[in-house]
Scaffold this motif. Structure first.
Motif, PDB file in Angstrom:
ATOM      1  N   GLY A 288     -43.713 -41.892  36.319  1.00 20.37           N
ATOM      2  CA  GLY A 288     -42.840 -41.472  37.584  1.00 20.37           C
ATOM      3  C   GLY A 288     -42.466 -42.599  38.431  1.00 20.37           C
ATOM      4  N   LEU A 289     -43.596 -43.701  38.531  1.00 22.57           N
ATOM      5  CA  LEU A 289     -43.033 -44.907  39.339  1.00 22.57           C
ATOM      6  C   LEU A 289     -41.944 -45.821  38.628  1.00 22.57           C
ATOM      7  N   PHE A 290     -42.004 -45.768  37.074  1.00 23.66           N
ATOM      8  CA  PHE A 290     -40.939 -46.545  36.519  1.00 23.66           C
ATOM      9  C   PHE A 290     -39.626 -45.861  36.667  1.00 23.66           C
ATOM     10  N   ARG A 291     -39.632 -44.573  36.378  1.00 23.40           N
ATOM     11  CA  ARG A 291     -38.355 -43.646  36.445  1.00 23.40           C
ATOM     12  C   ARG A 291     -37.863 -43.763  37.750  1.00 23.40           C
ATOM     13  N   ASP A 292     -38.726 -43.549  38.900  1.00 22.52           N
ATOM     14  CA  ASP A 292     -37.895 -43.895  40.133  1.00 22.52           C
ATOM     15  C   ASP A 292     -37.383 -45.302  40.465  1.00 22.52           C
ATOM     16  N   TRP A 293     -38.048 -46.362  39.972  1.00 23.17           N
ATOM     17  CA  TRP A 293     -37.741 -47.453  40.264  1.00 23.17           C
ATOM     18  C   TRP A 293     -36.263 -47.691  39.419  1.00 23.17           C
ATOM     19  N   VAL A 294     -36.099 -47.309  38.306  1.00 23.54           N
ATOM     20  CA  VAL A 294     -35.113 -47.501  37.422  1.00 23.54           C
ATOM     21  C   VAL A 294     -33.664 -46.666  37.932  1.00 23.54           C
ATOM     22  N   GLU A 295     -34.087 -45.698  38.378  1.00 23.63           N
ATOM     23  CA  GLU A 295     -32.971 -44.839  39.145  1.00 23.63           C
ATOM     24  C   GLU A 295     -32.252 -45.510  40.384  1.00 23.63           C
ATOM     25  N   ALA A 296     -33.325 -45.996  40.929  1.00 26.85           N
ATOM     26  CA  ALA A 296     -32.837 -46.707  42.432  1.00 26.85           C
ATOM     27  C   ALA A 296     -32.254 -48.077  42.178  1.00 26.85           C
TER      28      ALA A 296
END
Length: 374
Positions: A288-296
C-alpha cells in the motif's frame, strides 16, 4: 477496524505515538503515511486542538532509542538466501526508501511500517560484547555473517552510534568472515578494518544502486546517498582491494528496469567485480505504501508499474514463495534474467557473492571491559 479503539491525542502533549498533526511537515521522507502497525491494539488519530506549536516543531524529526541487546547473531533458514546468519545493528532505517521490504518488521516493535520505520529508530550499542560471547560458545560453527540484510548498517545514525563499527572490530580481531550490503558512504570510514580482512579473504561488500537518475533516487530513497556517490564508494572499496558487488536492487518494473545495463556498465567502470539484481518486493504494508507513492509521484505510469508488478508475482502485488519471491515469474522475469546474463557476460562481471575463508577464525578472548563470573 470497527472494533479497534481510537485514541485521540492533544497537540500540546506532542506524544511520540501520534500520527501527523495538521500542518506538520515532512522533509526528505519516503512516505507520508503512519498508519498503526498490524499488531497494535489501538488506532491513533492526531487532532489539532488549537494550541499554537512553534514552526520548527512542525517538522517531523528522527528519534533514536537505545536497546540493550540480549543476542547478536540472527540465524535464518530461508532456502533462497546466500547466508544463514546475520546481525542487525539497527532497527528501522533513516534512508526512508519507499520500497523497503524491511518496513513490516517495525510492526513487531509496536510501530508503523510507514513514517515510524524511518523516523523512530532503535540503535543496539553493546552488541559487540554480546557477539563476542556468542563467538566464544563451544558449539559455534563458523560461517560468514551478513550485515545489511534487513536495514542498512551504514545509515546516517551510524556516524553517532558506531554500532556497525563495533561489530566489525570484533570480527576483524578474530578473523571471522563477513559480508556487508549497503548504500551508505560511511562504509568508507571502516576501510581500515575491511581492507585487511579482504586481503585475508574474509570480507566482501555489496553496494546497492537502484537508478542512475539522481531525481528519481531522491524521490525513492530520500536520505540515501546519490547514485554518483555510491559509484564513488564502489571505486574506493575496489581501490582498497575489497571485492565489490553491485546490487541492482530493487529493480522497479516500468520505472527503473530500463536502466539495468547502464547501471552495470557504470558499476563495472567504478571497479565492481560482480553483479546481482532483485525484483521489487512488496510484502504486507509495503504494498500500500508503494502504491500510494507511485500514484502520487508518477500518476501517468502508476497503473503500468503496478500491472507489471502483478505480472511478476502471479497476479498479486507480492508472492512470498521461496525461490521466486526475489526474481518473479513469467515473461518479464525471463526477459530480465536474459538481459542480466548477457550484460554480465559482456562486461566480465561475476554472478554473486565471493567465497570467504572460514579456516582462519580464532575464538575471541573475553571483553576487557567485563569481568568473568568464574
Amino acid at each position: 477496524m470497527a472494533n479497534v479503539p481510537i485514541l485521540f491525542y492533544n497537540s500540546g502533549m506532542q506524544d511520540k505515538d501520534e500520527t501527523l498533526l495538521p500542518g506538520q511537515r515532512l522533509r526528505a521522507r519516503g512516505v507520508a503515511s503512519n498508519a498503526q502497525g498490524r499488531f497494535e491494539g489501538h488506532e491513533r488519530l492526531a487532532v489539532d486542538d488549537g494550541w499554537d506549536i512553534p514552526h520548527e516543531e512542525r517538522l517531523v524529526a528522527t528519534e533514536v532509542r537505545v536497546e540493550s541487546p540480549r543476542s547478536a547473531i540472527n540465524y535464518v533458514k530461508s532456502p533462497d538466501l546466500g547466508f544463514d546468519r546475520s546481525i542487525n545493528p539497527y532497527r528501522g532505517c533513516e534512508h526512508g526508501c519507499v520500497y523497503c521490504y524491511a518496513r513490516p518488521s517495525h510492526a513487531f516493535l509496536g510501530m508503523s511500517a510507514g513514517l515510524d520505520f524511518e523516523t523512530r529508530l532503535v540503535a543496539r550499542p553493546g552488541i559487540d560484547g554480546v557477539l563476542r560471547k556468542e563467538l566464544r560458545a563451544k558449539a559455534y560453527q563458523v560461517a560468514p555473517i551478513a550485515l545489511g540484510t534487513n536495514t542498512d548498517p551504514y545509515q546516517p545514525v551510524e556516524a553517532e552510534y558506531g554500532v556497525t563499527r563495533s561489530i566489525l572490530q570484533v570480527l576483524h580481531d578474530c578473523d571471522h568472515p563477513v559480508t556487508v550490503t549497503t548504500r551508505g558512504t560511511l562504509v568508507e570510514r571502516d576501510l581500515d578494518l575491511l581492507a585487511p580482512m579482504a586481503a585475508k579473504g574474509l570480507a566482501a561488500v555489496a553496494v546497492s544502486v537502484t537508478t542512475l537518475d539522481a531525481g528519481l533516487a531522491r524521490a525513492m530513497e530520500p536520505r540515501a546517498p546519490a547514485p554518483a556517490r555510491r559509484l564513488a564508494v564502489i571505486r574506493r572499496l575496489a581501490e582498497a582491494g575489497i571485492p565489490v558487488r553491485v546490487q541492482v536492487s530493487p529493480m522497479v518494473p516500468g520505472l527503473t528496469d530500463h536502466e539495468l545495463e547502464a547501471i552495470l556498465e557504470a558499476a563495472k567502470a567504478a571497479g565492481a567485480g560482480s553483479a546481482t539484481s532483485i525484483m521489487l518486493r512488496l510484502p504486507l504494508e509495503v504494498s500500500g505504501l508503494f502504491r500510494d507513492w507511485v500514484e502520487a509521484r508518477f500518476p501517468d505510469r502508476a497503473a503500468r508499474v503496478m500491472a507489471r508488478v502483478r505480472d511478476l508475482h502471479g497476479g498479486q502485488d507480492y508472492d512470498p514463495a521461496f525461490g521466486t519471491r526475489m526474481t518473479g515469474t513469467g515473461i518479464w522475469a525471463d526477459l530480465h534474467r536474459q538481459r542480466m546474463e548477457k550484460a554480465r557476460a559482456r562486461l566480465g562481471l561475476g554472478r554473486g557473492v565471493v567465497a570467504l575463508r572460514c579456516d582462519l577464525f580464532r575464538v575471541p578472548g573475553a571483553d576487557a571491559r567485563q569481568l568473568d563470573l568464574f
